[in-house]
Design a protein around this motif. Structure first.
Motif, short mmCIF file in Angstrom:
data_model
loop_
_atom_site.label_atom_id
_atom_site.label_comp_id
_atom_site.label_asym_id
_atom_site.label_seq_id
_atom_site.Cartn_x
_atom_site.Cartn_y
_atom_site.Cartn_z
N MET A 1 34.82 20.08 33.62
CA MET A 1 36.26 19.94 33.86
C MET A 1 37.01 20.07 32.55
SD MET A 1 36.97 19.05 37.12
CE MET A 1 38.43 18.02 37.07
N LYS A 2 37.70 21.18 32.38
CA LYS A 2 38.49 21.36 31.15
C LYS A 2 39.96 21.51 31.51
CE LYS A 2 35.03 23.30 28.02
NZ LYS A 2 34.66 24.47 27.22
N LYS A 3 40.80 20.90 30.66
CA LYS A 3 42.23 20.96 30.91
C LYS A 3 42.90 21.95 29.96
CE LYS A 3 44.82 17.45 32.44
NZ LYS A 3 45.60 16.20 32.51
N ALA A 4 43.70 22.84 30.55
CA ALA A 4 44.44 23.83 29.76
C ALA A 4 45.93 23.56 29.91
CB ALA A 4 44.12 25.23 30.26
N TYR A 5 46.63 23.52 28.79
CA TYR A 5 48.08 23.38 28.81
C TYR A 5 48.70 24.74 28.52
CZ TYR A 5 47.82 18.27 28.91
OH TYR A 5 47.59 16.98 29.28
N VAL A 6 49.67 25.13 29.35
CA VAL A 6 50.30 26.44 29.19
C VAL A 6 51.82 26.28 29.05
CG1 VAL A 6 48.48 27.71 30.38
CG2 VAL A 6 50.38 26.78 31.71
N PHE A 7 52.41 27.23 28.32
CA PHE A 7 53.82 27.11 27.92
C PHE A 7 54.60 28.37 28.29
CE2 PHE A 7 51.15 24.40 25.39
CZ PHE A 7 51.88 23.21 25.29
N PRO A 8 55.76 28.20 28.97
CA PRO A 8 56.51 29.35 29.48
C PRO A 8 57.27 30.12 28.41
CG PRO A 8 57.72 27.34 29.94
CD PRO A 8 56.41 26.92 29.33
N GLY A 9 57.68 31.33 28.79
CA GLY A 9 58.45 32.19 27.90
C GLY A 9 59.88 32.38 28.37
N GLN A 10 60.54 33.36 27.82
CA GLN A 10 61.95 33.63 28.11
C GLN A 10 62.17 33.86 29.60
OE1 GLN A 10 63.40 36.07 25.03
NE2 GLN A 10 65.43 36.32 25.84
N THR A 85 44.87 25.84 24.94
CA THR A 85 46.29 26.07 25.23
C THR A 85 46.56 27.58 25.23
OG1 THR A 85 47.07 26.09 22.92
CG2 THR A 85 47.01 23.94 24.03
N ALA A 86 47.68 27.94 25.85
CA ALA A 86 48.13 29.33 25.83
C ALA A 86 49.61 29.33 26.18
CB ALA A 86 47.37 30.17 26.85
N GLY A 87 50.31 30.38 25.77
CA GLY A 87 51.73 30.51 26.10
C GLY A 87 52.05 31.94 26.43
N HIS A 88 53.03 32.13 27.30
CA HIS A 88 53.44 33.47 27.72
C HIS A 88 54.51 33.97 26.77
CE1 HIS A 88 55.21 36.68 30.14
NE2 HIS A 88 54.17 36.62 30.95
N SER A 89 54.16 34.99 25.95
CA SER A 89 55.11 35.58 25.00
C SER A 89 55.64 34.53 24.03
CB SER A 89 56.23 36.29 25.78
OG SER A 89 57.08 37.01 24.92
N LEU A 90 56.93 34.22 24.10
CA LEU A 90 57.52 33.16 23.27
C LEU A 90 56.71 31.87 23.36
CD1 LEU A 90 59.93 31.43 21.99
CD2 LEU A 90 60.76 31.25 24.33
N GLY A 91 56.17 31.57 24.55
CA GLY A 91 55.42 30.34 24.78
C GLY A 91 54.20 30.19 23.89
N GLU A 92 53.73 31.31 23.31
CA GLU A 92 52.58 31.23 22.40
C GLU A 92 52.92 30.37 21.17
OE1 GLU A 92 49.68 34.44 22.31
OE2 GLU A 92 50.27 34.74 20.24
N GLY A 263 35.73 27.66 31.33
CA GLY A 263 35.62 26.31 31.88
C GLY A 263 36.91 25.62 32.29
N ALA A 264 38.06 26.27 32.14
CA ALA A 264 39.32 25.62 32.54
C ALA A 264 39.38 25.47 34.06
CB ALA A 264 40.51 26.43 32.06
N THR A 265 39.63 24.24 34.50
CA THR A 265 39.73 23.98 35.95
C THR A 265 41.10 23.41 36.31
OG1 THR A 265 38.79 21.79 35.55
CG2 THR A 265 37.26 23.51 36.28
N ASP A 266 41.80 22.91 35.29
CA ASP A 266 43.06 22.20 35.51
C ASP A 266 44.12 22.74 34.54
OD1 ASP A 266 44.97 20.35 36.16
OD2 ASP A 266 43.95 18.63 35.26
N PHE A 267 45.15 23.40 35.08
CA PHE A 267 46.22 23.96 34.25
C PHE A 267 47.50 23.14 34.39
CE2 PHE A 267 43.34 27.49 34.59
CZ PHE A 267 43.54 28.26 33.45
N THR A 288 43.31 24.04 39.71
CA THR A 288 44.43 23.13 39.97
C THR A 288 45.57 23.47 39.02
OG1 THR A 288 42.81 21.40 40.41
CG2 THR A 288 45.07 20.68 40.10
N VAL A 289 46.78 23.56 39.55
CA VAL A 289 47.94 23.80 38.69
C VAL A 289 49.00 22.75 38.95
CG1 VAL A 289 47.63 26.30 38.46
CG2 VAL A 289 48.98 25.43 40.33
N SER A 290 49.64 22.31 37.86
CA SER A 290 50.72 21.33 37.97
C SER A 290 51.67 21.56 36.79
CB SER A 290 50.17 19.90 37.94
OG SER A 290 49.47 19.67 36.72
#
Length: 293
Positions: A1-10, A85-92, A263-267, A288-290
Motif C-alpha cells: 500500500m503506497k500513497k501518492a500525492y498529486v497536484f493540479p495545474g492551470q 508525488t507528481a504534479g500536472h504541468s504547473l503542479g510539478e 506500488g501506488a494504490t492510494d492517490f 483509490t482516489v480522493s
C-alpha cells in the motif's frame, strides 16, 4: 500500500480558493502573507475575493494554484507522508516543494518567473490548444505530424483524452482532421497560448536561467516528472526535466501508470478542483482516489 500525492495545474482555479485554509490555520495565514510579500502584490485578495477574469491571468493563476496546493500540504503536518508525488504541468512545482526538493520561497519565485515567461511567449506568438476526445494516441500523433504548421500533442491526460498545442491555423486544421478521423470532439480551448510546445522556446530559455540559479535538494520521496514519467530524486536530473517541461508534452497517463506499477494504490489530490482525481480514475479504476481542498 503506497500513497501518492498529486497536484493540479492551470485551469483548476476558482474564486475563494484557499480562503478556508487562511482563516483556519495560523501556519497557512503566515505562508499566504509571506507570499504577498515575495510576489509584491496582494495575491490572496485576488484568490479569496477577486473575479474569474482576475484569476485567469497566467501571472495570477499559476502562483495561486501553487500556493493553494503547497500550503495545503504543509498544513497536513505529520499526516503528510508521501511514498511518491507528481504534479500536472504547473503542479510539478507544487509536488517538488511538497516533497522537499525546493523551498517554499524558491518554488513560488520560480512559478512566478514561469508564469511571466509563458505570458511573454504567448504575446510574441499567438497560438492555442485544443482537446481531442476518443481518438487513439497514435492517431492524434500521426495527424499532428501531417500538418505543416507547428502542432504537437501537449497533454496526455488519460486514455482517449489528449490536448494538442500549436499555431492558430495549425490547430484549426488539426481539429478538422481529428473529427474526420473519428474523434468524438475536437475542442479549441480558451487558453493564452500553445503551452508544452516548441512555441514556448523563449519561455524555456528564460526559465532555465532561473532554475539553474536555484538550489534544489534531494526530495523525501520519488517525484514522477511529466517529461520522463518515472520517479526522480537526483536534483540535477529534476532541474533538467523541469526546464524541458515547457516545450515537452505532459505525459500524465504514463506517469500515473508508472506510479501504479511502482506500488501506488492510494492517490490524494491536494489543491483546487478535482480534475486529477477524474483522470486517475479513467487511467486505472482499481486505485483509490480522493482529494483535499
Amino acid at each position: 500500500m503506497k500513497k501518492a500525492y498529486v497536484f493540479p495545474g492551470q485551469g483548476a482555479q476558482f474564486v475563494g480558493m484557499g480562503k478556508d485554509l487562511y482563516e483556519s490555520s495560523p501556519l497557512a495565514k503566515e505562508m499566504f502573507d509571506n507570499a504577498n510579500e515575495i510576489l509584491g502584490f496582494n495575491i490572496t485578495e485576488l484568490m479569496f475575493s477577486g473575479t474569474d477574469e482576475d484569476l485567469k491571468q497566467t501571472k495570477v493563476t499559476q502562483p495561486a494554484i501553487f500556493l493553494h496546493s503547497v500550503i495545503l500540504a504543509k498544513t497536513l503536518g505529520d499526516e503528510f507522508k508521501p511514498d511518491m508525488t507528481a504534479g500536472h504541468s504547473l503542479g510539478e512545482f507544487s509536488a517538488l516543494v511538497a516533497a522537499g526538493a525546493l523551498s517554499f520561497e524558491d518554488g513560488l519565485k520560480l512559478v512566478y518567473a514561469r508564469a511571466l515567461a509563458m505570458q511573454k511567449a504567448c504575446e510574441a506568438n499567438p497560438s492555442t490548444m485544443a482537446a481531442i476526445l476518443a481518438l487513439p494516441d497514435e492517431k492524434v500523433e500521426e495527424i499532428c505530424k501531417s500538418i505543416d504548421d507547428v502542432v504537437v500533442p501537449a497533454n496526455y491526460n488519460c486514455p482517449g483524452q489528449i490536448v494538442i498545442s500549436g499555431t492558430m491555423n495549425g490547430i484549426e486544421r488539426a481539429c478538422e482532421l481529428m473529427k474526420e478521423a473519428g474523434a468524438k470532439r475536437a475542442l479549441p480551448l480558451k487558453v493564452g497560448g500553445a503551452f508544452h510546445s516548441p512555441l514556448m522556446e523563449s519561455a524555456r530559455v528564460e526559465l532555465s536561467e532561473a532554475i539553474e540559479s536555484t538550489s534544489f535538494s534531494k526530495p523525501i520521496c520519488l517525484v514522477y516528472q511529466n517529461v520522463t514519467t518515472v520517479g526522480e530524486s537526483d536534483p540535477e536530473v529534476i532541474k533538467k526535466n523541469l526546464i524541458a517541461q515547457l516545450t515537452s508534452p505532459v505525459k500524465w497517463t504514463q506517469s500515473v501508470q508508472n506510479m501504479i506499477a511502482d506500488g501506488a494504490t492510494d492517490f490524494v489530490e491536494l489543491g483546487p478542483g478535482s480534475v486529477l482525481q477524474g483522470l486517475i480514475s479513467k487511467i486505472d479504476k482499481s486505485v483509490t482516489v480522493s482529494g483535499k481542498q
